[in-house]
Design a protein around this motif. Structure first.
Motif, PDB file in Angstrom:
ATOM      1  N   ASP A 119       9.070  51.018   1.042  1.00 16.66           N
ATOM      2  CA  ASP A 119       7.600  50.942   1.009  1.00 16.66           C
ATOM      3  C   ASP A 119       7.116  49.526   1.310  1.00 16.66           C
ATOM      4  OD1 ASP A 119       7.497  53.617   0.389  1.00 16.66           O
ATOM      5  OD2 ASP A 119       7.213  53.307  -1.764  1.00 16.66           O
ATOM      6  N   PHE A 120       7.837  48.529   0.823  1.00 12.38           N
ATOM      7  CA  PHE A 120       7.474  47.134   1.082  1.00 12.38           C
ATOM      8  C   PHE A 120       7.524  46.836   2.577  1.00 12.38           C
ATOM      9  CE2 PHE A 120       8.974  42.802   1.929  1.00 12.38           C
ATOM     10  CZ  PHE A 120       7.932  42.055   1.381  1.00 12.38           C
ATOM     11  N   VAL A 121       8.617  47.245   3.216  1.00 15.36           N
ATOM     12  CA  VAL A 121       8.762  47.013   4.659  1.00 15.36           C
ATOM     13  C   VAL A 121       7.675  47.761   5.421  1.00 15.36           C
ATOM     14  CG1 VAL A 121      10.249  47.321   6.671  1.00 15.36           C
ATOM     15  CG2 VAL A 121      11.246  46.611   4.483  1.00 15.36           C
ATOM     16  N   GLU A 122       7.459  49.023   5.071  1.00 17.55           N
ATOM     17  CA  GLU A 122       6.472  49.844   5.781  1.00 17.55           C
ATOM     18  C   GLU A 122       5.067  49.265   5.645  1.00 17.55           C
ATOM     19  OE1 GLU A 122       6.084  54.584   6.416  1.00 17.55           O
ATOM     20  OE2 GLU A 122       5.808  53.906   4.356  1.00 17.55           O
ATOM     21  N   ARG A 123       4.738  48.760   4.459  1.00 14.12           N
ATOM     22  CA  ARG A 123       3.400  48.173   4.251  1.00 14.12           C
ATOM     23  C   ARG A 123       3.169  46.959   5.129  1.00 14.12           C
ATOM     24  NH1 ARG A 123       4.532  48.734  -1.244  1.00 14.12           N
ATOM     25  NH2 ARG A 123       4.840  46.480  -1.426  1.00 14.12           N
ATOM     26  N   HIS A 124       4.240  46.265   5.499  1.00 15.60           N
ATOM     27  CA  HIS A 124       4.105  45.033   6.261  1.00 15.60           C
ATOM     28  C   HIS A 124       4.343  45.235   7.760  1.00 15.60           C
ATOM     29  CE1 HIS A 124       4.398  43.375   2.196  1.00 15.60           C
ATOM     30  NE2 HIS A 124       3.762  42.332   2.683  1.00 15.60           N
ATOM     31  N   LEU A 125       4.296  46.489   8.203  1.00 16.09           N
ATOM     32  CA  LEU A 125       4.374  46.787   9.624  1.00 16.09           C
ATOM     33  C   LEU A 125       2.980  47.079  10.165  1.00 16.09           C
ATOM     34  CD1 LEU A 125       7.473  49.159  10.024  1.00 16.09           C
ATOM     35  CD2 LEU A 125       7.368  46.689  10.318  1.00 16.09           C
ATOM     36  N   GLU A 126       2.707  46.540  11.331  1.00 16.31           N
ATOM     37  CA  GLU A 126       1.434  46.798  12.006  1.00 16.31           C
ATOM     38  C   GLU A 126       1.734  47.429  13.362  1.00 16.31           C
ATOM     39  OE1 GLU A 126      -1.395  43.725  13.976  1.00 16.31           O
ATOM     40  OE2 GLU A 126      -2.008  43.903  11.881  1.00 16.31           O
ATOM     41  N   ILE A 127       1.227  48.638  13.595  1.00 19.15           N
ATOM     42  CA  ILE A 127       1.452  49.357  14.846  1.00 19.15           C
ATOM     43  C   ILE A 127       0.164  49.381  15.656  1.00 19.15           C
ATOM     44  CG2 ILE A 127       2.179  51.542  15.900  1.00 19.15           C
ATOM     45  CD1 ILE A 127       3.694  52.212  13.417  1.00 19.15           C
ATOM     46  N   SER A 128       0.278  49.078  16.931  1.00 17.56           N
ATOM     47  CA  SER A 128      -0.895  49.119  17.796  1.00 17.56           C
ATOM     48  C   SER A 128      -0.484  49.548  19.202  1.00 17.56           C
ATOM     49  CB  SER A 128      -1.583  47.755  17.845  1.00 17.56           C
ATOM     50  OG  SER A 128      -0.687  46.756  18.282  1.00 17.56           O
ATOM     51  N   PRO A 129      -1.344  50.315  19.886  1.00 20.64           N
ATOM     52  CA  PRO A 129      -1.052  50.700  21.268  1.00 20.64           C
ATOM     53  C   PRO A 129      -1.196  49.502  22.194  1.00 20.64           C
ATOM     54  CG  PRO A 129      -3.226  51.471  20.628  1.00 20.64           C
ATOM     55  CD  PRO A 129      -2.606  50.885  19.390  1.00 20.64           C
ATOM     56  N   VAL A 130      -0.437  49.488  23.260  1.00 19.44           N
ATOM     57  CA  VAL A 130      -0.512  48.419  24.253  1.00 19.44           C
ATOM     58  C   VAL A 130      -1.134  48.996  25.515  1.00 19.44           C
ATOM     59  CG1 VAL A 130       0.778  46.755  25.641  1.00 19.44           C
ATOM     60  CG2 VAL A 130       1.525  47.282  23.310  1.00 19.44           C
ATOM     61  N   GLY A 131      -2.295  48.489  25.886  1.00 21.85           N
ATOM     62  CA  GLY A 131      -2.982  48.994  27.059  1.00 21.85           C
ATOM     63  C   GLY A 131      -3.540  50.386  26.825  1.00 21.85           C
ATOM     64  N   ILE A 132      -3.789  51.092  27.912  1.00 20.38           N
ATOM     65  CA  ILE A 132      -4.330  52.453  27.835  1.00 20.38           C
ATOM     66  C   ILE A 132      -3.205  53.420  27.489  1.00 20.38           C
ATOM     67  CG2 ILE A 132      -5.448  54.296  29.139  1.00 20.38           C
ATOM     68  CD1 ILE A 132      -6.766  52.115  30.849  1.00 20.38           C
ATOM     69  N   THR A 133      -3.446  54.231  26.481  1.00 25.52           N
ATOM     70  CA  THR A 133      -2.425  55.184  26.043  1.00 25.52           C
ATOM     71  C   THR A 133      -2.626  56.526  26.737  1.00 25.52           C
ATOM     72  OG1 THR A 133      -2.335  54.133  23.867  1.00 25.52           O
ATOM     73  CG2 THR A 133      -1.406  56.335  24.043  1.00 25.52           C
ATOM     74  N   PRO A 134      -1.613  57.035  27.442  1.00 25.66           N
ATOM     75  CA  PRO A 134      -1.756  58.332  28.115  1.00 25.66           C
ATOM     76  C   PRO A 134      -1.768  59.481  27.107  1.00 25.66           C
ATOM     77  CG  PRO A 134       0.499  57.547  28.283  1.00 25.66           C
ATOM     78  CD  PRO A 134      -0.293  56.439  27.643  1.00 25.66           C
ATOM     79  N   ILE A 135      -2.063  60.666  27.612  1.00 27.82           N
ATOM     80  CA  ILE A 135      -2.109  61.847  26.740  1.00 27.82           C
ATOM     81  C   ILE A 135      -0.725  62.154  26.173  1.00 27.82           C
ATOM     82  CG2 ILE A 135      -2.564  64.338  26.686  1.00 27.82           C
ATOM     83  CD1 ILE A 135      -4.694  63.885  28.829  1.00 27.82           C
ATOM     84  N   TYR A 136       0.315  61.936  26.974  1.00 26.31           N
ATOM     85  CA  TYR A 136       1.683  62.233  26.540  1.00 26.31           C
ATOM     86  C   TYR A 136       2.255  61.009  25.820  1.00 26.31           C
ATOM     87  CZ  TYR A 136       6.575  63.705  26.780  1.00 26.31           C
ATOM     88  OH  TYR A 136       7.856  64.066  26.467  1.00 26.31           O
ATOM     89  N   HIS A 137       2.561  61.189  24.525  1.00 27.44           N
ATOM     90  CA  HIS A 137       3.001  60.055  23.703  1.00 27.44           C
ATOM     91  C   HIS A 137       4.475  60.085  23.338  1.00 27.44           C
ATOM     92  CE1 HIS A 137      -1.212  61.122  22.283  1.00 27.44           C
ATOM     93  NE2 HIS A 137      -1.395  59.973  22.904  1.00 27.44           N
ATOM     94  N   ASN A 138       5.182  61.122  23.692  1.00 23.71           N
ATOM     95  CA  ASN A 138       6.533  61.320  23.166  1.00 23.71           C
ATOM     96  C   ASN A 138       7.616  60.526  23.891  1.00 23.71           C
ATOM     97  OD1 ASN A 138       5.616  62.979  21.173  1.00 23.71           O
ATOM     98  ND2 ASN A 138       6.189  64.885  22.179  1.00 23.71           N
ATOM     99  N   GLU A 139       7.215  59.754  24.878  1.00 22.94           N
ATOM    100  CA  GLU A 139       8.175  58.938  25.612  1.00 22.94           C
ATOM    101  C   GLU A 139       7.484  57.681  26.093  1.00 22.94           C
ATOM    102  OE1 GLU A 139      11.493  59.585  29.162  1.00 22.94           O
ATOM    103  OE2 GLU A 139       9.639  60.750  29.171  1.00 22.94           O
ATOM    104  N   GLY A 140       8.182  56.557  26.001  1.00 24.26           N
ATOM    105  CA  GLY A 140       7.575  55.319  26.461  1.00 24.26           C
ATOM    106  C   GLY A 140       8.352  54.107  25.994  1.00 24.26           C
ATOM    107  N   TYR A 141       7.619  53.023  25.708  1.00 24.41           N
ATOM    108  CA  TYR A 141       8.229  51.761  25.308  1.00 24.41           C
ATOM    109  C   TYR A 141       7.799  51.372  23.889  1.00 24.41           C
ATOM    110  CZ  TYR A 141       9.292  51.193  30.275  1.00 24.41           C
ATOM    111  OH  TYR A 141       9.755  51.375  31.551  1.00 24.41           O
ATOM    112  N   LEU A 142       8.729  50.758  23.200  1.00 25.86           N
ATOM    113  CA  LEU A 142       8.472  50.204  21.873  1.00 25.86           C
ATOM    114  C   LEU A 142       8.759  48.710  21.919  1.00 25.86           C
ATOM    115  CD1 LEU A 142       8.141  50.174  18.747  1.00 25.86           C
ATOM    116  CD2 LEU A 142      10.539  50.905  18.606  1.00 25.86           C
ATOM    117  N   PHE A 143       7.745  47.894  21.572  1.00 24.01           N
ATOM    118  CA  PHE A 143       7.915  46.448  21.431  1.00 24.01           C
ATOM    119  C   PHE A 143       8.021  46.141  19.938  1.00 24.01           C
ATOM    120  CE2 PHE A 143       5.028  45.839  25.402  1.00 24.01           C
ATOM    121  CZ  PHE A 143       6.040  46.329  26.211  1.00 24.01           C
TER     122      PHE A 143
END
Length: 239
Positions: A119-143
């Motif tokens: 829970d500590f690690v999860e609370r300190h993670l910030e997720i954000s999309p990079v650029g325009i996000t397409p309709i299909y999300h199940n494949e791509g890049y993770l930074f």
């Protein structure tokens, strides 16, 4: 670290003091890992062992689904045969139940510590999309990044869906592509644009940046929790 065999309840000398020694050594090693903020693979192993204890206690049987992927169906069936013989021996079963009674609260305590770290690690993670996000999300890049620092771990990701009669499960596979040292001019958007130019197989990829606000081990904590968090994030987008 000091590991606990999958069949530790039935393997070797069936003696309370001996099993207690094995268990305490394992749990101490697990707590040492948590103290270094290393959550995996020890946390998943703890969950597996705890589930097995509860199944044996409540149903007097082992459940294949509780075991990690590294044990094959054939190996499990051999273990199951050994266990069936033990169950038929009342004296032996009494010793196993004594061990289970001792071990269960200790596993519960260790799991609570692991959950707190998760829970500590999860609370300190910030997720954000990079650029325009397409309709299909199940494949791509993770930074993936951990502050402080300027290194970005670049992965491809692929989310798969498994269904049974009752539930739908989502799993995620990642492949590490490169480690990039970013400066002021190399933003996440610029990095995504570079990848699109270099890798034609993903012309319009969904891309997400996961940044940890505190330093933590990459393989043992950051990456596995980032993957789970990304699955939840993408699932919410698709809802």
């Amino acid at each position: 670290m000091n590991t606990l065999p999958i069949n530790w309840l039935t393997e070797g000398l069936l003696d309370f003091e001996y099993k207690k020694y094995l268990l305490l050594a394992y749990l101490q090693a697990a707590k040492n890992e948590f103290g270094k903020q290393r959550l995996y693979p020890v946390f998943s192993d703890l969950i597996m062992h705890y589930r097995n204890l509860k199944q044996v206690q409540e149903h007097k049987q082992l459940v294949y689904e509780s075991f990690p992927q590294r044990i094959s169906r054939a190996d499990f069936q051999k273990l199951e045969l050994v266990y069936e013989k033990i169950v038929q021996d009342d004296e032996t079963m009494e010793q196993i139940e004594e061990i289970i009674q001792y071990a269960t609260p200790l596993f519960t305590e260790a799991l609570a510590e692991g959950k707190e770290l998760y829970d500590f690690v999860e609370r300190h993670l910030e997720i954000s999309p990079v650029g325009i996000t397409p309709i299909y999300h199940n494949e791509g890049y993770l930074f993936l990044e951990s502050l402080p620092g300027k290194e970005t771990q670049v992965y491809t990701y692929n989310i798969t869906v498994f269904e049974n009669t009752y539930e739908k499960y989502r799993g995620i596979n990642t492949q590490h592509l490169e480690t990039v040292r970013r400066g002021l001019t190399l933003t996440h958007e610029h990095l995504k644009a570079q990848l699109v130019k270099q890798r034609k197989e993903l012309p319009n990829p969904a891309t997400f940046a996961v940044v940890a606000k505190v330093p933590m081990p990459l393989e043992q904590s950051l990456l596995p929790i980032a993957k789970r968090s990304l699955v939840k994030y993408v699932t919410h987008l698709a809802a």
